[in-house]
Design a protein around this motif. Structure first.
Motif, PDB file in Angstrom:
ATOM      1  N   VAL B  57       0.888  -0.976  -0.145  1.00 22.71           N
ATOM      2  CA  VAL B  57       0.191  -0.491  -0.412  1.00 22.71           C
ATOM      3  C   VAL B  57       0.760   1.048   0.095  1.00 22.71           C
ATOM      4  O   VAL B  57       1.902   1.199   0.586  1.00 22.71           O
ATOM      5  CB  VAL B  57      -1.013   0.246   1.023  1.00 22.71           C
ATOM      6  CG1 VAL B  57      -1.883   1.120   1.260  1.00 22.71           C
ATOM      7  CG2 VAL B  57      -1.813  -0.956   1.458  1.00 22.71           C
ATOM      8  N   PRO B  58       0.512   2.245  -0.854  1.00 26.77           N
ATOM      9  CA  PRO B  58       1.676   3.200  -1.152  1.00 26.77           C
ATOM     10  C   PRO B  58       1.303   4.178   0.277  1.00 26.77           C
ATOM     11  O   PRO B  58       0.457   3.623   1.459  1.00 26.77           O
ATOM     12  CB  PRO B  58       0.693   4.143  -1.777  1.00 26.77           C
ATOM     13  CG  PRO B  58      -0.962   3.626  -2.089  1.00 26.77           C
ATOM     14  CD  PRO B  58      -0.686   2.011  -2.165  1.00 26.77           C
ATOM     15  N   VAL B  62      -5.084   4.279   2.070  1.00 23.11           N
ATOM     16  CA  VAL B  62      -5.867   3.402   3.440  1.00 23.11           C
ATOM     17  C   VAL B  62      -5.422   1.810   3.390  1.00 23.11           C
ATOM     18  O   VAL B  62      -5.701   0.650   2.124  1.00 23.11           O
ATOM     19  CB  VAL B  62      -7.040   3.348   3.024  1.00 23.11           C
ATOM     20  CG1 VAL B  62      -7.740   3.358   4.053  1.00 23.11           C
ATOM     21  CG2 VAL B  62      -7.515   4.709   2.826  1.00 23.11           C
ATOM     22  N   ALA B  63      -5.148   1.567   4.020  1.00 24.91           N
ATOM     23  CA  ALA B  63      -4.822  -0.065   4.304  1.00 24.91           C
ATOM     24  C   ALA B  63      -5.892  -0.980   4.661  1.00 24.91           C
ATOM     25  O   ALA B  63      -6.891  -0.990   5.131  1.00 24.91           O
ATOM     26  CB  ALA B  63      -3.669  -0.719   5.168  1.00 24.91           C
ATOM     27  N   PRO B  64      -6.165  -1.679   3.685  1.00 19.80           N
ATOM     28  CA  PRO B  64      -7.654  -2.442   3.396  1.00 19.80           C
ATOM     29  C   PRO B  64      -7.604  -3.125   4.649  1.00 19.80           C
ATOM     30  O   PRO B  64      -6.288  -3.886   5.316  1.00 19.80           O
ATOM     31  CB  PRO B  64      -7.501  -3.140   2.580  1.00 19.80           C
ATOM     32  CG  PRO B  64      -6.119  -4.122   1.851  1.00 19.80           C
ATOM     33  CD  PRO B  64      -4.963  -2.605   2.295  1.00 19.80           C
TER      34      PRO B  64
END
Lengths: 505, 115
Positions: B57-58, B62-64
């Motif tokens: 994730v950049p 937002v982290a899933p």
């Protein structure tokens, strides 16, 4: 500083291979480079043994990625002594190759491939990561595939095909086993795997994947019932190649078995132990009977690789400190002796044009020095005191008696006697009897190099066999210390997984 | 999805084994290739097949929610595919040369080095 000794030992053969590829036009450079790089690797590996014996463990986290995320290179006493012995063989056989490997093979990059083979073997001994072990196996295999089939003669191609197919199959098993283990545990670092399994409540789910690895390593080690490719292919290439294969490649499989069952699969070992014990006994017995049925020197020796592998696996199956020390001592002794016997068979081929026992004879009279040089490793293999094989067998049998495993002790002693029978057969036929009339092919017409290049490594290996036999105590003490390390895997785990690394969720 | 691929892995292993048991050396090569593809697929599946679960994730993204995708099996399979590709090429060349030397594509003709 310690890390550099490990890195240099590992990388020098690769550097050598690259240099020799760059200088591929000059055959003199190929020959000189092959010897220089393999001997310097041997010297460095001796230093590595010294360093590891002082420091217990030398660990490198490649690229500074902390374990268990990165790849770890780990040298403990067992892997250090394996690297040293295999580099010793590498240097000895490189010298021997001067007198046997012809120009055509040199032009097909014999020495670069040879160095890459050593690179792969040393890497397999030094890695601490399961998938990385797979990659080292492949490096080693690719080099060995080309070496075994590069002559392009019918026998070599045929033996090579069998060798390649079975080893590809073993790689597939390895990949599947490693993949399943990763799916279950989420790690491939051997130390981390061992740690996870040792704290897991139920470990029976890892038995299936450990069996895949057992089959894969067993195929490479040549244990029963997976050994059929070995006697069908090892006698086909030039003796220098089969000597280094006989000495090193199967031992990498043995090493991998030792590493996985003394580190990762310790929790399930009690369940697997009877299986390994039975496999070891069957390996010893079938190997030695196969050898008894043959009449060609190199085929007999190939079958003896199988039977001797059984002794080492037997040490693993006993899993006592003495048994493991005996097995490590056995590995060292066996690598030296078996390589030496294959080298001797190459000299017999050079002098008589064949190593079919029906076609050669009279070597005791025409080449008494060769008879002497054969006598030492052959009777060391058979376990005659005071040569190295006697102490290896003695320690192993003693450990078997200690845990009262009578069947395996009986098998080990019987196989020892039958080994002696095969060796006396070669002695009686090739060396003692008269040269049979009209069937000998005579010496090889165009030998490549001077005979002394062949005799020198044989003599050095024979002297080291005698030296291990007479003054073997330091080596055996070292083997005992290495076995103690193998039996306390938590030391290995804490050396690789630095205590301050937290595993993030 | 996993069960479908599991069946496919089984089929690949079975077909590969069947080809290995045949007597033609070309089928030997096909068998080795099929089995190694089966193993690759097996490793690929062990990481879990998760659609729309990015592994990376950049920094400003937002982290899933868990579970996350695992990129390592794919890296391993990639390595294995490359190695397998090289080995298959070598095996093909070897089979061609061996076929020329022996002059038959029946495995039973390859018995000169046997025990």
């Amino acid at each position: 500083m310690n890390e550099y000794s490990l890195l240099l030992t590992l990388l020098l053969p690769l550097v050598g291979a690259v240099c020799l590829l760059l200088g591929h036009r000059s055959l003199a450079l190929q020959r000189a480079g092959g010897i220089v790089f393999s001997s310097v690797t041997f010297a460095l590996s001796l230093y590595l043994v010294y360093v590891v014996d002082q420091a217990e463990f030398v660990v490198i986290q490649v690229g500074d990625w902390q374990a268990p995320f990165g790849i770890s290179l780990v040298a403990d006493r067992f892997s250090a002594i394996m690297v040293a012995v295999s580099s010793f063989m590498g240097a000895a056989v490189a010298l021997y190759a001067l007198a046997e490997i012809d120009e055509a093979r040199l032009k097909k990059f014999f020495f670069p491939l040879y160095l890459i083979l050593l690179f792969g073997v040393n890497g397999a001994f030094l890695t601490g990561d399961l998938f990385n072990l797979y990659v080292w196996f492949e490096i080693m295999l690719i080099a060995s595939f080309v070496l075994i089939s590069m002559g392009g003669e019918k026998g070599e191609l045929e033996g090579g095909l069998k060798y390649v197919c079975l080893n590809l199959l073993s790689s597939v098993m390895f990949l599947a086993g490693a993949g399943i283990i990763y799916g279950k545990t989420g790690t491939l670092n051997m130390a981390d795997l061992a740690h996870n399994l040792s704290v897991a409540e139920d470990v029976n789910w890892v038995i299936s994947s450990s069996m895949l690895l057992l089959v894969s390593f067993g195929l490479k080690a040549g244990i029963f019932p997976f050994f059929f490719w070995l006697p069908a292919s090892y006698h086909t290439p030039p003796s220098a190649v089969s000597a280094v294969f006989a000495g090193l490649l199967t031992k990498v499989g043995v090493y991998a078995l030792f590493r996985s069952y003394t580190l990762m699969f310790v929790p399930i070992f009690p369940e697997v132990q009877p299986l390994i014990l039975v496999l070891a006994i069957l390996t010893m017995v079938t190997g030695v009977f196969g050898a008894a049925s043959h009449f060609d020197m190199r085929r007999i020796l190939s079958f003896h690789i199988v039977s001797q592998i059984g002794y080492m696996i037997l040490g693993l199956a006993f899993m006592t400190p003495l048994a493991l020390a005996a097995a490590i001592f056995y590995l060292v002794h066996h690598i030296i002796v078996k390589t030496n016997l294959f080298l001797v068979s190459g000299v017999v081929i050079r002098l008589k044009g064949s190593c079919d026992l029906a076609k050669v004879g009279g070597l005791c009279r025409s080449a008494p020095w060769l008879a002497f040089l054969f006598f030492i490793p052959a009777f060391s293999l058979g376990g005659i005191p005071p040569l190295s094989g006697f102490w290896a067998k003695f320690a192993l049998v003693k450990s078997g008696i200690e845990i009262e495993s009578w069947w395996s002790v009986a098998a080990a002693l019987l196989v020892g006697v039958l080994t002696l029978y095969s060796m006396t057969k070669i002695w009686g036929e090739a060396f003692w009897k008269q040269q049979p009339e009209g069937v000998g092919a005579g010496p090889l017409p165009n030998p490549v190099g001077r005979l002394s290049y062949m005799v020198a490594p044989i003599a050095v290996l024979a002297i080291s066999t005698v030296a291990i036999g007479l003054f073997g105590e330091p080596l055996f003490n070292y083997a005992e210390r290495a076995a103690a390390q193998l039996l306390s895997p938590h030391e290995y785990i804490s050396a690789v997984l630095q205590p301050n690394t937290e595993v993030l969720p | 999805m996993e069960s479908l691929i599991a069946v496919l892995v089984g089929v690949l292993f079975a077909a590969g084994t069947y080809c290995l048991m045949r007597r033609s050396i070309v089928k030997l090569v096909i068998g080795v290739v099929l089995i190694s593809q089966g193993a690759n697929l097996l490793v690929f599946t062990t990481g879990g097949l998760l659609a729309g679960r990015p592994a990376l994730v950049p920094p400003d993204g937002v982290a899933p929610p868990a579970p996350f995708g695992d990129p390592l099996p794919q890296a391993m399979v990639l390595t294995a595919i490359v190695i397998g590709f090289g080995l298959t090429a070598f095996l093909l060349a070897l089979v061609t040369r061996a076929h020329e030397a022996v002059g038959d594509d029946d495995i039973n003709a390859f018995n000169n080095t046997d025990t």
